[in-house]
Design a protein around this motif. Structure first.
Motif, PDB file in Angstrom:
ATOM      1  N   GLY A 126      61.348   3.958  47.427  1.00 52.22           N
ATOM      2  CA  GLY A 126      61.433   2.612  46.872  1.00 52.22           C
ATOM      3  C   GLY A 126      61.416   1.551  47.962  1.00 52.22           C
ATOM      4  O   GLY A 126      61.728   1.820  49.128  1.00 52.22           O
ATOM      5  N   LYS A 127      61.069   0.312  47.572  1.00 56.44           N
ATOM      6  CA  LYS A 127      60.826  -0.757  48.544  1.00 56.44           C
ATOM      7  C   LYS A 127      62.024  -1.017  49.443  1.00 56.44           C
ATOM      8  O   LYS A 127      61.874  -1.123  50.670  1.00 56.44           O
ATOM      9  N   THR A 128      63.214  -1.160  48.876  1.00 55.50           N
ATOM     10  CA  THR A 128      64.383  -1.525  49.685  1.00 55.50           C
ATOM     11  C   THR A 128      64.645  -0.512  50.777  1.00 55.50           C
ATOM     12  O   THR A 128      64.799  -0.861  51.960  1.00 55.50           O
ATOM     13  N   ARG A 129      64.688   0.757  50.417  1.00 59.84           N
ATOM     14  CA  ARG A 129      64.977   1.792  51.410  1.00 59.84           C
ATOM     15  C   ARG A 129      63.808   1.989  52.374  1.00 59.84           C
ATOM     16  O   ARG A 129      64.015   2.294  53.554  1.00 59.84           O
ATOM     17  N   ARG A 130      62.580   1.795  51.897  1.00 55.52           N
ATOM     18  CA  ARG A 130      61.427   1.874  52.804  1.00 55.52           C
ATOM     19  C   ARG A 130      61.572   0.851  53.927  1.00 55.52           C
ATOM     20  O   ARG A 130      61.379   1.165  55.113  1.00 55.52           O
ATOM     21  N   LEU A 131      61.885  -0.384  53.552  1.00 52.21           N
ATOM     22  CA  LEU A 131      61.985  -1.440  54.555  1.00 52.21           C
ATOM     23  C   LEU A 131      63.182  -1.232  55.470  1.00 52.21           C
ATOM     24  O   LEU A 131      63.110  -1.494  56.679  1.00 52.21           O
ATOM     25  N   GLU A 132      64.283  -0.758  54.934  1.00 51.75           N
ATOM     26  CA  GLU A 132      65.438  -0.448  55.776  1.00 51.75           C
ATOM     27  C   GLU A 132      65.061   0.627  56.797  1.00 51.75           C
ATOM     28  O   GLU A 132      65.439   0.541  57.981  1.00 51.75           O
ATOM     29  N   SER A 133      64.351   1.625  56.358  1.00 51.67           N
ATOM     30  CA  SER A 133      63.959   2.721  57.244  1.00 51.67           C
ATOM     31  C   SER A 133      62.988   2.246  58.310  1.00 51.67           C
ATOM     32  O   SER A 133      63.079   2.653  59.480  1.00 51.67           O
ATOM     33  N   TYR A 134      62.070   1.385  57.923  1.00 52.71           N
ATOM     34  CA  TYR A 134      61.102   0.895  58.905  1.00 52.71           C
ATOM     35  C   TYR A 134      61.805   0.050  59.965  1.00 52.71           C
ATOM     36  O   TYR A 134      61.512   0.162  61.159  1.00 52.71           O
ATOM     37  N   LYS A 135      62.749  -0.785  59.527  1.00 56.90           N
ATOM     38  CA  LYS A 135      63.533  -1.570  60.493  1.00 56.90           C
ATOM     39  C   LYS A 135      64.304  -0.638  61.429  1.00 56.90           C
ATOM     40  O   LYS A 135      64.402  -0.899  62.646  1.00 56.90           O
ATOM     41  N   ALA A 136      64.830   0.453  60.895  1.00 53.27           N
ATOM     42  CA  ALA A 136      65.534   1.426  61.736  1.00 53.27           C
ATOM     43  C   ALA A 136      64.606   2.010  62.793  1.00 53.27           C
ATOM     44  O   ALA A 136      64.993   2.167  63.961  1.00 53.27           O
ATOM     45  N   LEU A 137      63.371   2.337  62.405  1.00 54.38           N
ATOM     46  CA  LEU A 137      62.420   2.863  63.387  1.00 54.38           C
ATOM     47  C   LEU A 137      62.171   1.866  64.499  1.00 54.38           C
ATOM     48  O   LEU A 137      62.134   2.228  65.688  1.00 54.38           O
ATOM     49  N   LEU A 138      61.985   0.597  64.143  1.00 54.04           N
ATOM     50  CA  LEU A 138      61.729  -0.420  65.165  1.00 54.04           C
ATOM     51  C   LEU A 138      62.925  -0.558  66.107  1.00 54.04           C
ATOM     52  O   LEU A 138      62.760  -0.691  67.326  1.00 54.04           O
ATOM     53  N   ASP A 139      64.131  -0.505  65.554  1.00 58.59           N
ATOM     54  CA  ASP A 139      65.325  -0.597  66.395  1.00 58.59           C
ATOM     55  C   ASP A 139      65.469   0.631  67.292  1.00 58.59           C
ATOM     56  O   ASP A 139      65.839   0.515  68.469  1.00 58.59           O
ATOM     57  N   LEU A 140      65.181   1.799  66.749  1.00 57.42           N
ATOM     58  CA  LEU A 140      65.254   3.027  67.539  1.00 57.42           C
ATOM     59  C   LEU A 140      64.192   3.038  68.634  1.00 57.42           C
ATOM     60  O   LEU A 140      64.437   3.542  69.740  1.00 57.42           O
ATOM     61  N   ARG A 141      63.041   2.479  68.338  1.00 55.13           N
ATOM     62  CA  ARG A 141      62.006   2.363  69.374  1.00 55.13           C
ATOM     63  C   ARG A 141      62.513   1.486  70.524  1.00 55.13           C
ATOM     64  O   ARG A 141      62.308   1.799  71.698  1.00 55.13           O
ATOM     65  N   ALA A 142      63.159   0.377  70.168  1.00 54.61           N
ATOM     66  CA  ALA A 142      63.711  -0.515  71.191  1.00 54.61           C
ATOM     67  C   ALA A 142      64.758   0.186  72.050  1.00 54.61           C
ATOM     68  O   ALA A 142      64.953  -0.160  73.225  1.00 54.61           O
ATOM     69  N   GLN A 143      65.403   1.196  71.476  1.00 57.47           N
ATOM     70  CA  GLN A 143      66.423   1.968  72.201  1.00 57.47           C
ATOM     71  C   GLN A 143      65.814   3.112  73.021  1.00 57.47           C
ATOM     72  O   GLN A 143      66.537   3.852  73.695  1.00 57.47           O
ATOM     73  N   GLY A 144      64.495   3.285  72.922  1.00 61.58           N
ATOM     74  CA  GLY A 144      63.839   4.333  73.688  1.00 61.58           C
ATOM     75  C   GLY A 144      63.765   5.679  73.004  1.00 61.58           C
ATOM     76  O   GLY A 144      63.393   6.674  73.629  1.00 61.58           O
ATOM     77  N   LYS A 145      64.085   5.727  71.712  1.00 68.12           N
ATOM     78  CA  LYS A 145      64.056   7.010  70.988  1.00 68.12           C
ATOM     79  C   LYS A 145      62.635   7.421  70.586  1.00 68.12           C
ATOM     80  O   LYS A 145      62.394   8.575  70.242  1.00 68.12           O
ATOM     81  N   MET A 146      61.706   6.472  70.644  1.00 69.95           N
ATOM     82  CA  MET A 146      60.304   6.771  70.338  1.00 69.95           C
ATOM     83  C   MET A 146      59.437   5.758  71.053  1.00 69.95           C
ATOM     84  O   MET A 146      59.886   4.661  71.389  1.00 69.95           O
ATOM     85  N   ARG A 147      58.167   6.114  71.252  1.00 69.45           N
ATOM     86  CA  ARG A 147      57.217   5.197  71.876  1.00 69.45           C
ATOM     87  C   ARG A 147      56.524   4.332  70.820  1.00 69.45           C
ATOM     88  O   ARG A 147      56.226   3.170  71.073  1.00 69.45           O
ATOM     89  N   SER A 148      56.222   4.921  69.664  1.00 71.14           N
ATOM     90  CA  SER A 148      55.499   4.197  68.617  1.00 71.14           C
ATOM     91  C   SER A 148      56.100   4.546  67.263  1.00 71.14           C
ATOM     92  O   SER A 148      56.579   5.664  67.060  1.00 71.14           O
ATOM     93  N   ALA A 149      56.059   3.574  66.343  1.00 71.28           N
ATOM     94  CA  ALA A 149      56.587   3.760  64.983  1.00 71.28           C
ATOM     95  C   ALA A 149      55.450   3.630  63.984  1.00 71.28           C
ATOM     96  O   ALA A 149      54.567   2.779  64.127  1.00 71.28           O
TER      97      ALA A 149
END
Length: 287
Positions: A126-149
């Motif tokens: 669903g939309k709400t959780r999709r967007l929450e998850s995508y924001k989490a990926l971007l934050d985790l990328r900023a922390q160095g947990k991934m190179r690309s989201a």
């Protein structure tokens, strides 16, 4: 990219600025005809893929083999920077906090400090959780947990909701892509917004006896799987073929010494059946 310059080590640049190999190896094994547990197939298959020169591996939490992939990577002795590792967060774990937990769990199982690419596996939460998850990926990328989201199985409306929320576009959208299921409206949107398209099920799950595909293969003295992988490459997709057969793994990687003609490509393009041609779950229309 001209055929003469292509090779198994060729890469393309993602919108994140990082590069990705133009062909990957899928490790989503199911039970084979002999009924063998898919986890027992992962390690020997990945070893063979490394042996032929593949360096791009695609797994996911739901495949239940991240630990096996990680073990083979460590055993190989290949420097981490020479490998491209993707994993995914499925809809069951969507939501900000649960996405963070899922990513950290995946990295622990893989034995890696970071993944090269992490995808939201599906749009089913669903939309709400999709967007929450995508924001989490971007934050985790900023922390160095991934190179690309990125995302997987996202339709145009799912991608548009990311843009409407003010977030940057995903680096990748991984879709079921092959001549029978070409997902053209989604692909057009991705190309217009610099989203790289990865093609899963590029070999139509082994259904290679179509007369058009077989006819082209015979005419150019290649096998049908090589024709399908080449079709993906020439469309600019990143195909993710998978196999547990050493001979097949080798031949699937041997696709850089030939090209399909414009007529060949047109014949294959004409096979499109839209969503009806899908051989997997393909949840791109999810609300």
């Amino acid at each position: 990219m001209s055929v003469a310059l292509e090779s198994l080590s060729s890469t393309v640049r993602l919108s994140s600025g990082h590069t990705i190999p133009v062909i990957g190896f899928g490790v989503a094994f199911g039970f084979d005809k002999a009924g063998r547990d898919p986890r027992t197939l992962t390690k020997p298959a990945v070893r063979e893929a490394l042996k032929v020169g593949l360096r791009h591996f695609d797994t996911a939490r739901m495949y239940n083999n991240e630990d096996h992939l990680g073990e083979v990577i460590r055993e190989s002795g290949i420097p981490r920077e020479e490998l491209f590792i993707t994993t995914k967060v499925d809809g069951t774990f969507h939501g900000y906090d649960t996405t963070v937990t899922s990513v950290n769990d995946s990295l622990k199982r893989l034995g890696l400090e970071y993944a090269d690419l992490i995808l939201l596996h599906d749009p089913l939460a669903g939309k709400t959780r999709r967007l929450e998850s995508y924001k989490a990926l971007l934050d985790l990328r900023a922390q160095g947990k991934m190179r690309s989201a990125g995302v997987s199985n996202y339709g145009v409306h799912h991608l548009q909701e990311i843009a409407a929320a003010g977030y940057e576009a995903p680096s990748v959208n991984q879709l079921e892509i092959h001549p029978f299921c070409q997902q053209r409206p989604i692909v057009e949107y991705c190309k217009a917004h610099n989203i790289t398209v990865e093609a899963y099920c590029p070999l139509v799950r082994g259904k290679l006896d179509d007369p058009v595909i077989a006819g082209i293969a015979k005419r150019i003295n290649k096998d049908s799987a090589q024709v399908l992988i080449r079709w993906s490459l020439q469309h600019g997709y990143i195909p993710l073929p998978m196999s547990s057969s050493p001979a097949r793994i080798k031949s699937n990687a041997d696709v850089f010494n030939f090209s399909l003609s414009a007529d060949d490509m047109a014949e294959l393009d004409a096979l499109d059946q839209g969503g009806a041609g899908a051989v997997s779950w393909n949840p791109v229309e999810a609300a």
